[in-house]
Write a protein that holds these residues in place. Structure first.
Motif, mmCIF file in Angstrom:
data_model
loop_
_atom_site.group_PDB
_atom_site.id
_atom_site.type_symbol
_atom_site.label_atom_id
_atom_site.label_comp_id
_atom_site.label_asym_id
_atom_site.label_seq_id
_atom_site.Cartn_x
_atom_site.Cartn_y
_atom_site.Cartn_z
ATOM 1 N N ARG A 106 0.643 5.454 -0.031
ATOM 2 C CA ARG A 106 -0.320 6.556 0.088
ATOM 3 C C ARG A 106 0.342 7.819 0.620
ATOM 4 N NH1 ARG A 106 -5.234 5.189 2.304
ATOM 5 N NH2 ARG A 106 -4.914 3.062 1.592
ATOM 6 N N GLN A 107 -0.267 8.950 0.282
ATOM 7 C CA GLN A 107 0.206 10.245 0.756
ATOM 8 C C GLN A 107 -0.220 10.419 2.217
ATOM 9 O OE1 GLN A 107 -0.428 13.575 -1.947
ATOM 10 N NE2 GLN A 107 -0.832 12.125 -3.622
ATOM 11 N N LYS A 159 -3.588 12.238 3.247
ATOM 12 C CA LYS A 159 -4.885 11.735 2.822
ATOM 13 C C LYS A 159 -5.607 11.049 3.981
ATOM 14 C CE LYS A 159 -4.814 12.960 -1.508
ATOM 15 N NZ LYS A 159 -4.864 12.000 -2.626
ATOM 16 N N ASN A 190 -8.506 6.947 -1.486
ATOM 17 C CA ASN A 190 -7.808 5.895 -2.204
ATOM 18 C C ASN A 190 -6.301 6.009 -1.998
ATOM 19 O OD1 ASN A 190 -10.159 4.821 -3.252
ATOM 20 N ND2 ASN A 190 -10.060 6.053 -5.124
ATOM 21 N N ALA A 191 -5.659 4.875 -2.042
ATOM 22 C CA ALA A 191 -4.200 4.853 -1.982
ATOM 23 C C ALA A 191 -3.629 5.449 -3.260
ATOM 24 C CB ALA A 191 -3.699 3.431 -1.791
ATOM 25 N N GLU A 192 -2.411 5.966 -3.166
ATOM 26 C CA GLU A 192 -1.706 6.433 -4.358
ATOM 27 C C GLU A 192 -1.461 5.275 -5.314
ATOM 28 O OE1 GLU A 192 0.093 9.087 -6.904
ATOM 29 O OE2 GLU A 192 -0.926 9.556 -5.013
ATOM 30 N N ASP A 235 0.852 -1.191 0.000
ATOM 31 C CA ASP A 235 0.000 0.000 0.000
ATOM 32 C C ASP A 235 0.888 1.240 0.000
ATOM 33 O OD1 ASP A 235 -1.399 2.268 1.499
ATOM 34 O OD2 ASP A 235 -3.083 0.898 1.192
#
Length: 768
Positions: A91-92, A95, A100-102, A89
């Protein structure tokens, strides 16, 4: 600047904290077996307090974590996590949980147990139980990952050393250095499972460029060309995590409940945690603070800066938690309560090194562990040792019955461990099978649980990662399926197994608990002194010389042991009274596995003749003495010169052991069948018909008489390997030795899948 002290305790996770990162002085990131990743932000500075936000909430445990540093494309950086669901996973950090994940990176076929990111933020590297490491390009999420191939077991550690160089640590006991394109540059054999890697700062005082650690509790420093620079000794159990401070000092964490700080190859501080395992450690590159994650669900931050210390009450509470923590006896080795010193020891004797542990028998009968603090110049209480099954011969009650052992088995991540009761008189395989059936576990656990029982009740198992045998002084450990095995996740379907026969590798028996062996030798020597046996006993300088030799054995520097020390070991093994020879024989066993002492022992000392004349192979010899002598013979096959000696002395060695083919002593018959496996492998290069038939005849006797499944399996492997040499031996085995009858008896005695598999291969050979 002083020692590290507690700065903050971060509470919120509901299970073990398996990975942490410290990307900025005001933020910490943690991943847990509670299926979550949390980001902790500093809320107030004096004392430091943090508040957390859950950024990932999955359905499986998460145990690996890495941070992509800020770049033009991702000015906040990225949080990368992986675990049992096989998905990485990305992600920023700003967020929300529902966003949603990057990216979700797919490709691994099992638990993702290791992650790292290159310093330039361009590459993510992952390692998995599926035996692969992969390289992913940050931002190019649609691109295929590059697979780093060649690993033969779980990839427990990965290190993006620089933009072009990737380093992996594996349960197959090797470190591999790859180009980021996937090309293997070199492999480094380490001698044990590798669980942790870290980059060292440029121009490190040692000259090394990276460090590794793992199951042997040793931190090793390496150059990129594969040269080992030094070893750091101090941990007492598995090391799970390594990191480096900006000034070059190393920090390590492990199963012995400690975080240790190393400077100039010495441990300068030990931070004991009130937990069973300290799974992970990371540092803040800007301020040098340390963050840890442990099995007690807590994240802790430690600092050397007084302005960032926790309030005095929190520090006192932490120290009290350590003092009052319960230490499972199984993690402390074999403790003889009657031999422990009393509390007066703490004021009469100082420790010799930072982190040294001393057991004390308190006035109330409890055993307390104390740890030496060089900074405080005193012994500090680090917990009370809790009696475990097998520690002193007493039975433990479980569900209304009495057992020799009751093990904790961590099956369900985030849930309490299952109890595995076992009596020494039981068949380990049958106990493991019932345990799996009762708890509705997949059959892929069966071999792991069986091996765990055998290893921790002084048994031995063919095919262990280092070919180890039983430790006669006894060692115990907690079992976590997957962790110890170095194989892929038990929930995965087992991959098809290759043919068992012929066996191609020699087996050695090198497990040793060096300090208890040496302690026992000292006790026996004192008994000889007390009896007035001046001609047999050792003087203080002899004991000092032996102590130095044992330390060299423990560090693997056998070639540096002086011949006078070798002579002393031979004397203890062959001249001391029979009831006092075992520690000498145990040390001799370790010497037999190294080139230099074998050359000396077999030429200058004629040690095989000395063993024989000592009576160790006589029917009246204590079985443990004979067993240890046979283990020594097994270890001859570890070196070229040892194999040459084993070949030259075959007739003599065969005569030594043939009197014990029908012994009922489990460890002795396992040692003999291990020896016969090694001879079967040796004979693949020297097809001596007389020797092959002689060994087959012996194995025929063993298979008709053996009751233990491990001995039966080893005897079958040796038999099958010899039959693989030539069809004539198959014919002789079938028509002259009547081997089919022995095979049938063995199969009925040990009804295990591995036995059935090797029997099937042998029958195929015998049928032509």
């Amino acid at each position: 600047m002083g020692d590290y002290k507690l700065s903050a305790v971060l509470r919120g996770h509901e299970s073990d904290v398996r990975s942490v990162a410290f990307p900025h002085p005001t933020s910490v990131v943690s991943a847990s077996r509670d299926f979550s990743v949390r980001i902790w932000q500093l809320q107030s500075e004096k004392p430091p307090t943090y508040d957390s936000t859950i950024k990932v909430q999955g359905k499986e445990f998460i145990n690996s974590l890495a941070i992509v540093p800020p770049t033009v494309a991702f000015p906040e950086g990225l949080v990368v996590s992986g675990g049992k669901d096989q998905i990485i996973d990305v992600r920023q950090p700003s967020k929300a949980l529902d966003d949603n994940a990057e990216a979700l990176l797919l490709g691994h076929g099992s638990n993702v147990c290791a992650l790292d990111v290159s310093q330039d933020g361009a590459l993510i590297v992952s390692g998995s139980w599926d035996t692969d490491a992969r390289v992913w390009q940050v931002g190019k999420w649609g691109s295929e990952s590059t697979v780093l191939k060649g690993h033969e077991a779980s990839v427990w550690a990965v290190l993006a050393y620089d933009a072009a160089t990737i380093i992996t640590g594996c349960a197959d006991q090797q470190i591999r250095i790859f180009q980021s394109t996937g090309k293997l540059i070199r492999s480094i054999k380490t001698g044990d499972v590798v669980r942790a890697l870290c980059r060292l700062p440029p121009n490190h005082p040692s000259g090394a460029q990276f460090a590794s650690a793992g199951n042997d509790a040793v931190v090793r420093l390496w150059t990129l060309d594969g040269r080992q620079v030094s070893e750091l000794h101090g941990h007492d159990n598995f090391i799970y995590s390594l990191t480096a401070l900006p000034d070059g000092r190393l920090v390590s964490a492990g199963e012995d409940r400690t975080v240790r700080i190393w400077e100039n190859n010495e441990c300068v501080q030990t931070i004991t945690h009130p937990a069973i395992s300290v799974w992970t450690v990371a540092v803040c590159s800007e301020n040098g603070d340390i963050v840890t994650g442990a099995s007690d669900h807590l994240v802790r931050i430690f600092t050397r800066e007084p302005e960032r210390y926790a309030d005095p009450a929190a520090i006192e509470q932490f120290n009290d938690d350590v003092k009052s923590s319960a230490i499972p006896q199984q993690t402390m080795g074999n403790i003889n309560k009657e031999k422990l010193p009393g509390p007066e020891f703490l004021t009469q004797k100082s420790g010799t090194k930072e982190g040294q542990v001393q057991m004390i028998l308190e006035g109330n009968g409890n055993i307390t562990a104390y740890q030496w603090s060089m900074a405080a110049n005193q012994w500090v209480s680090v917990g009370t040792v809790v009696d475990q099954a097998g520690s002193d011969g007493r039975k433990i009650s479980h569900n209304g019955k009495e057992y020799d052992y009751v093990f904790d088995v961590d099956i369900e991540e985030g849930k309490p461990p299952l109890k595995l009761p076992y009596n020494a008189s039981q068949n380990p395989y049958e106990v493991a099978r019932k345990f799996c059936e009762d708890n509705k576990l997949p059959l892929t656990y069966l071999d792991q649980v069986t091996n765990f029982i055998v290893q921790n009740t002084q048994g031995a198992t063919l095919g262990q990662s280092s070919g180890q045998g039983a430790d006669p002084w006894g060692t115990e450990s907690r079992y976590r399926p997957g962790d110890a095995s170095g194989t892929q996740a038990p929930s995965q379907p087992p991959t098809p197994k290759p043919k068992i026969l012929p066996q191609r590798d020699y087996l050695d028996i090198l497990t040793a608990n060096h300090k208890p062996i040496f302690k026992k030798l000292q006790e026996f020597n004192q008994a000889l002194v007390n009896d007035g046996s001046k001609g047999l006993s050792f003087n203080p300088s002899n004991i000092e010389e032996l102590g130095a030799a044992v330390s060299l054995l423990e560090r693997g520097s056998v070639k540096d042991i002086d011949t006078p020390a070798v002579d002393l070991i031979v004397k203890a093994a062959t001249e001391w009274p029979e009831d006092k020879r075992l520690p000498g024989l145990d040390l001799l066993r370790l010497l037999f596995a190294a080139e230099e002492p074998v050359a000396y022992l077999t030429t200058k000392q004629n040690v095989l003749h000395q063993l024989a004349t000592s009576g160790v192979f006589a029917p009246t010899s204590p079985p443990n003495n004979t067993m240890m002598a046979v283990r020594s013979l097994c270890n001859l096959f570890k070196t070229d010169i040892g194999r040459a000696v084993a070949g030259e002395e075959f007739d003599q060695i065969h005569e030594y052991v043939s009197a014990f083919l029908t012994t009922s002593n489990r460890n002795l018959i396992i040692a003999i069948t291990t020896l016969y496996i090694n001879y079967s492998v040796l004979l693949t290069g020297d097809n001596n018909a007389d020797r092959v038939l002689s060994l087959l005849d012996d194995l025929n006797k063993i298979l008709h008489n053996a009751k233990d499944s491990e001995a039966i399996y080893r005897a079958l492997v040796a038999t099958g390997t010899l039959l693989s040499l030539d069809s004539d031996f198959c014919e002789a085995g079938r028509d002259i030795l009547q081997l089919p009858s022995a095979i049938y008896a063995a199969e009925n005695q040990a009804k295990e899948p591995r036995v059935k598999n090797v029997v099937a291969e042998i029958r195929q050979k015998l049928q032509g």
